[in-house]
Scaffold this motif. Structure first.
Motif, PDB file in Angstrom:
ATOM      1  N   PRO A   1       8.079  10.285  -8.898  1.00 52.40           N
ATOM      2  CA  PRO A   1       8.460  11.024 -10.117  1.00 52.40           C
ATOM      3  C   PRO A   1       7.598  12.257 -10.366  1.00 52.40           C
ATOM      4  O   PRO A   1       8.084  13.253 -10.912  1.00 52.40           O
ATOM      5  CB  PRO A   1       8.290   9.983 -11.225  1.00 52.40           C
ATOM      6  CG  PRO A   1       7.379   8.960 -10.668  1.00 52.40           C
ATOM      7  CD  PRO A   1       7.652   8.918  -9.202  1.00 52.40           C
ATOM      8  N   ALA A   2       6.320  12.209  -9.956  1.00 48.62           N
ATOM      9  CA  ALA A   2       5.475  13.400 -10.104  1.00 48.62           C
ATOM     10  C   ALA A   2       5.995  14.539  -9.234  1.00 48.62           C
ATOM     11  O   ALA A   2       6.029  15.705  -9.658  1.00 48.62           O
ATOM     12  CB  ALA A   2       4.032  13.058  -9.742  1.00 48.62           C
ATOM     13  N   PHE A   3       6.400  14.209  -8.028  1.00 55.95           N
ATOM     14  CA  PHE A   3       6.974  15.226  -7.152  1.00 55.95           C
ATOM     15  C   PHE A   3       8.304  15.721  -7.697  1.00 55.95           C
ATOM     16  O   PHE A   3       8.637  16.907  -7.596  1.00 55.95           O
ATOM     17  CB  PHE A   3       7.154  14.636  -5.752  1.00 55.95           C
ATOM     18  CG  PHE A   3       7.725  15.592  -4.753  1.00 55.95           C
ATOM     19  CD1 PHE A   3       7.149  16.826  -4.535  1.00 55.95           C
ATOM     20  CD2 PHE A   3       8.859  15.253  -4.017  1.00 55.95           C
ATOM     21  CE1 PHE A   3       7.682  17.720  -3.607  1.00 55.95           C
ATOM     22  CE2 PHE A   3       9.389  16.125  -3.090  1.00 55.95           C
ATOM     23  CZ  PHE A   3       8.794  17.361  -2.892  1.00 55.95           C
ATOM     24  N   GLY A   4       9.083  14.829  -8.314  1.00 55.75           N
ATOM     25  CA  GLY A   4      10.340  15.235  -8.935  1.00 55.75           C
ATOM     26  C   GLY A   4      10.113  16.199 -10.091  1.00 55.75           C
ATOM     27  O   GLY A   4      10.847  17.184 -10.242  1.00 55.75           O
ATOM     28  N   TYR A   5       9.080  15.931 -10.897  1.00 50.25           N
ATOM     29  CA  TYR A   5       8.756  16.845 -11.990  1.00 50.25           C
ATOM     30  C   TYR A   5       8.323  18.199 -11.435  1.00 50.25           C
ATOM     31  O   TYR A   5       8.653  19.252 -11.997  1.00 50.25           O
ATOM     32  CB  TYR A   5       7.649  16.247 -12.848  1.00 50.25           C
ATOM     33  CG  TYR A   5       7.235  17.135 -14.007  1.00 50.25           C
ATOM     34  CD1 TYR A   5       7.973  17.175 -15.188  1.00 50.25           C
ATOM     35  CD2 TYR A   5       6.102  17.941 -13.911  1.00 50.25           C
ATOM     36  CE1 TYR A   5       7.599  17.995 -16.250  1.00 50.25           C
ATOM     37  CE2 TYR A   5       5.720  18.762 -14.963  1.00 50.25           C
ATOM     38  CZ  TYR A   5       6.465  18.779 -16.122  1.00 50.25           C
ATOM     39  OH  TYR A   5       6.099  19.595 -17.155  1.00 50.25           O
TER      40      TYR A   5
ATOM     41  N   SER B   1       0.818  -1.219   0.000  1.00 46.12           N
ATOM     42  CA  SER B   1       0.000   0.000   0.000  1.00 46.12           C
ATOM     43  C   SER B   1       0.845   1.260   0.000  1.00 46.12           C
ATOM     44  O   SER B   1       0.342   2.336  -0.317  1.00 46.12           O
ATOM     45  CB  SER B   1      -0.927   0.004   1.215  1.00 46.12           C
ATOM     46  OG  SER B   1      -0.170   0.026   2.424  1.00 46.12           O
ATOM     47  N   ILE B   2       2.133   1.156   0.358  1.00 46.43           N
ATOM     48  CA  ILE B   2       3.015   2.320   0.372  1.00 46.43           C
ATOM     49  C   ILE B   2       3.854   2.395  -0.899  1.00 46.43           C
ATOM     50  O   ILE B   2       3.990   3.452  -1.515  1.00 46.43           O
ATOM     51  CB  ILE B   2       3.931   2.279   1.609  1.00 46.43           C
ATOM     52  CG1 ILE B   2       3.103   2.450   2.895  1.00 46.43           C
ATOM     53  CG2 ILE B   2       4.998   3.365   1.534  1.00 46.43           C
ATOM     54  CD1 ILE B   2       3.924   2.347   4.157  1.00 46.43           C
ATOM     55  N   VAL B   3       4.430   1.250  -1.325  1.00 42.91           N
ATOM     56  CA  VAL B   3       5.372   1.252  -2.442  1.00 42.91           C
ATOM     57  C   VAL B   3       4.673   1.596  -3.757  1.00 42.91           C
ATOM     58  O   VAL B   3       5.186   2.393  -4.560  1.00 42.91           O
ATOM     59  CB  VAL B   3       6.079  -0.116  -2.536  1.00 42.91           C
ATOM     60  CG1 VAL B   3       6.918  -0.193  -3.808  1.00 42.91           C
ATOM     61  CG2 VAL B   3       6.955  -0.333  -1.321  1.00 42.91           C
ATOM     62  N   LEU B   4       3.495   1.020  -3.997  1.00 46.04           N
ATOM     63  CA  LEU B   4       2.816   1.251  -5.268  1.00 46.04           C
ATOM     64  C   LEU B   4       2.441   2.718  -5.470  1.00 46.04           C
ATOM     65  O   LEU B   4       2.703   3.287  -6.544  1.00 46.04           O
ATOM     66  CB  LEU B   4       1.584   0.347  -5.368  1.00 46.04           C
ATOM     67  CG  LEU B   4       1.884  -1.163  -5.456  1.00 46.04           C
ATOM     68  CD1 LEU B   4       0.602  -1.970  -5.536  1.00 46.04           C
ATOM     69  CD2 LEU B   4       2.765  -1.458  -6.674  1.00 46.04           C
ATOM     70  N   PRO B   5       1.833   3.400  -4.490  1.00 43.59           N
ATOM     71  CA  PRO B   5       1.575   4.838  -4.699  1.00 43.59           C
ATOM     72  C   PRO B   5       2.854   5.663  -4.824  1.00 43.59           C
ATOM     73  O   PRO B   5       2.890   6.638  -5.583  1.00 43.59           O
ATOM     74  CB  PRO B   5       0.780   5.237  -3.449  1.00 43.59           C
ATOM     75  CG  PRO B   5       0.192   3.974  -2.935  1.00 43.59           C
ATOM     76  CD  PRO B   5       1.198   2.921  -3.249  1.00 43.59           C
ATOM     77  N   LEU B   6       3.911   5.271  -4.093  1.00 37.57           N
ATOM     78  CA  LEU B   6       5.156   6.031  -4.179  1.00 37.57           C
ATOM     79  C   LEU B   6       5.784   5.933  -5.562  1.00 37.57           C
ATOM     80  O   LEU B   6       6.450   6.876  -6.010  1.00 37.57           O
ATOM     81  CB  LEU B   6       6.147   5.532  -3.123  1.00 37.57           C
ATOM     82  CG  LEU B   6       5.896   5.979  -1.682  1.00 37.57           C
ATOM     83  CD1 LEU B   6       6.957   5.409  -0.766  1.00 37.57           C
ATOM     84  CD2 LEU B   6       5.865   7.496  -1.570  1.00 37.57           C
ATOM     85  N   ALA B   7       5.579   4.801  -6.250  1.00 40.29           N
ATOM     86  CA  ALA B   7       6.143   4.642  -7.587  1.00 40.29           C
ATOM     87  C   ALA B   7       5.578   5.670  -8.555  1.00 40.29           C
ATOM     88  O   ALA B   7       6.230   6.029  -9.549  1.00 40.29           O
ATOM     89  CB  ALA B   7       5.871   3.227  -8.110  1.00 40.29           C
TER      90      ALA B   7
END
Length: 450
Positions: free
Chosen positions: A256-260, A246-252
């Motif tokens: 990158p969205a936060f990085g953009y 439940s944590i890893v999948l949303p972070l994936a």
């Protein structure tokens, strides 16, 4: 039901026709008192008063506990009853020396003996009061960070009074040495004040200062061991796979969205250039986002470790309402920490790159985004330039192409805030670029005519 049928098959002849879940009726909360068993320090034997005092502090701080508790009904502080239960419980253990052990009350506020309901600090209203007090102390710590000299001393005096009053309350369920009361109050009052000071210092000195101070003060072993104490035999450890998925999948998707978003802040807020002009590989988006995310996880791990040590030594004397209020609040606080830390780092990097460009130096790459000082000249005649004209005789900073247009940032214009904006763009096929000369500060006539 299958287990019931298999057990009954060996003893009874029965048939299960129907089953349903029956909820037990609610019962009124019965107050209990928890006693903790500890081993008397052997090194305190003797006639020296100093050793006995140190042994008393060692016991009161929970360092001598053997991780065994005795729960008695009611809110009585009858130590003899707890020792009688301990004696009956260990009577059949030949290796247990009852004379070498004793019981103590955990650190906590005093509870009325006749009260069968929750006290004020265990209710939602009390939890809300504690949250507002903690936020007030954090604000006070932030204000104290900006004071200096005698104002710092004067500002610390109310904190000492608050520490003593908080220590008297939090240790009122049993008589304890003054240093224990003061230490308990210092933890309650000093922790949010220190958090406010560190937050304010992080905003001015950068996140690396805050991380290094916590790393040196707490230590990796303290954090790792504390997290182990907090998570072992808990709901998280029993559902580890579900929690990780439940944590890893949303972070994936979120990382990158936060990085953009951070790349957009670097280019757009720092130079007025769209993020598409500095497009980089996806792994750079992960890299730029992992730094503030790692700082946030470090903070979370630090406070989880503190909770783990409190759990290990049974120092948590509050109800679950406190955790239910604090967990969402702390989660929101650290989400804001990620955003502010990430954006502050982006702002610092953008200002450093702009400063280097204005000094005629090539800016350092920032997570795949590389601005380069180049000479830009029209291929033929005068090219139409948005927010032009093109500067002559000096280089401009280029980041890349977006939709067939070359985006430029003029360092010379940036030195004069009241003049034209330094950002401009031109169609790529109408200009040519070349490397500046003179230590990267001038564009020669040959380059302008090319």
């Amino acid at each position: 039901m299958e287990q019931l049928r298999s057990v009954a098959a060996h003893r009874l002849t029965l048939e299960v026709r129907d089953t349903r879940v029956i909820n037990a009726p609610g019962r009124q909360r019965t107050p209990t008192t928890t006693w903790h068993v500890y081993r008397k320090p052997k090194w305190a034997d003797g006639e020296r008063a100093l050793k006995k005092k140190l042994a008393s502090l060692w016991v009161h701080f929970g360092c001598a506990d053997i991780q065994q508790t005795i729960v008695l009904p009611g809110s009585s502080t009858d130590k003899a009853a707890a020792r009688d239960v301990l004696a009956r419980r260990t009577s059949e253990l030949p290796d247990f020396d009852l004379q070498a052990h004793d019981v103590r009350l955990p650190i906590g506020p005093k509870v009325s003996d006749s009260s069968s309901t929750q006290t004020w600090w265990q209710k939602w209203g009390g939890a809300a009061v504690r949250v507002f007090l903690m936020l007030g102390l954090m604000i006070y710590g932030g204000l104290l960070q900006h004071s200096s000299g005698r104002w710092t001393v004067l500002g610390a005096l109310p904190l000492l009074v608050a520490m003593w009053c908080a220590g008297e309350w939090i240790t009122s369920n049993a008589h304890r040495p003054r240093i224990v009361r003061l230490a308990a109050g210092a933890v309650m009052v000093g922790a949010p004040v220190l958090l406010g000071c560190m937050w304010e210092a992080q905003e001015s000195a950068g996140a690396h200062t805050l991380v290094s101070s916590i790393a040196l003060g707490g230590g990796g072993w303290f954090i790792v061991r504390g997290c182990w104490f907090a998570l072992r035999n808990s709901w998280v450890s029993r559902h580890l796979l579900g929690v990780l998925s439940s944590i890893v999948l949303p972070l994936a998707v979120a990382v990158p969205a936060f990085g953009y978003f951070l790349q957009l802040g670097y280019l757009n807020s720092g130079f007025g250039i769209p993020a598409s002009a500095g497009t980089t590989e996806v792994f750079w988006q992960y890299a730029i986002a992992l730094k503030p995310t790692g700082i946030c996880l470090f903070f979370i791990a630090t406070f989880v470790a503190i909770a783990g040590w409190l759990r290990h030594y049974h120092w948590i004397a509050f109800s679950r309402n406190w955790a239910m209020v604090m967990v969402p609040l702390v989660a929101l606080l650290y989400v804001l920490t990620i955003l502010t830390t990430g954006m502050s780092g982006v702002s610092v990097a953008a200002k450093a790159a702009a400063r280097d460009a204005m000094n005629g130096k090539q800016p350092k790459p920032y997570f795949g985004i590389k601005g380069t000082l180049m000479c830009v000249t029209p291929v033929s005649g005068d090219a139409s330039v948005y927010n032009g004209p093109l500067p002559k005789g000096r280089p401009v900073l280029t980041f890349g192409v977006s939709n067939g247009r070359l985006w430029l940032w003029d360092p010379e214009r940036a030195k004069h805030p009241g003049g034209p904006k330094p950002t401009m763009h031109v169609q790529l096929f109408k200009v040519s670029t070349s490397v500046p000369s003179g230590n990267g500060r001038t564009c020669t006539a040959l380059e302008r005519s090319s």
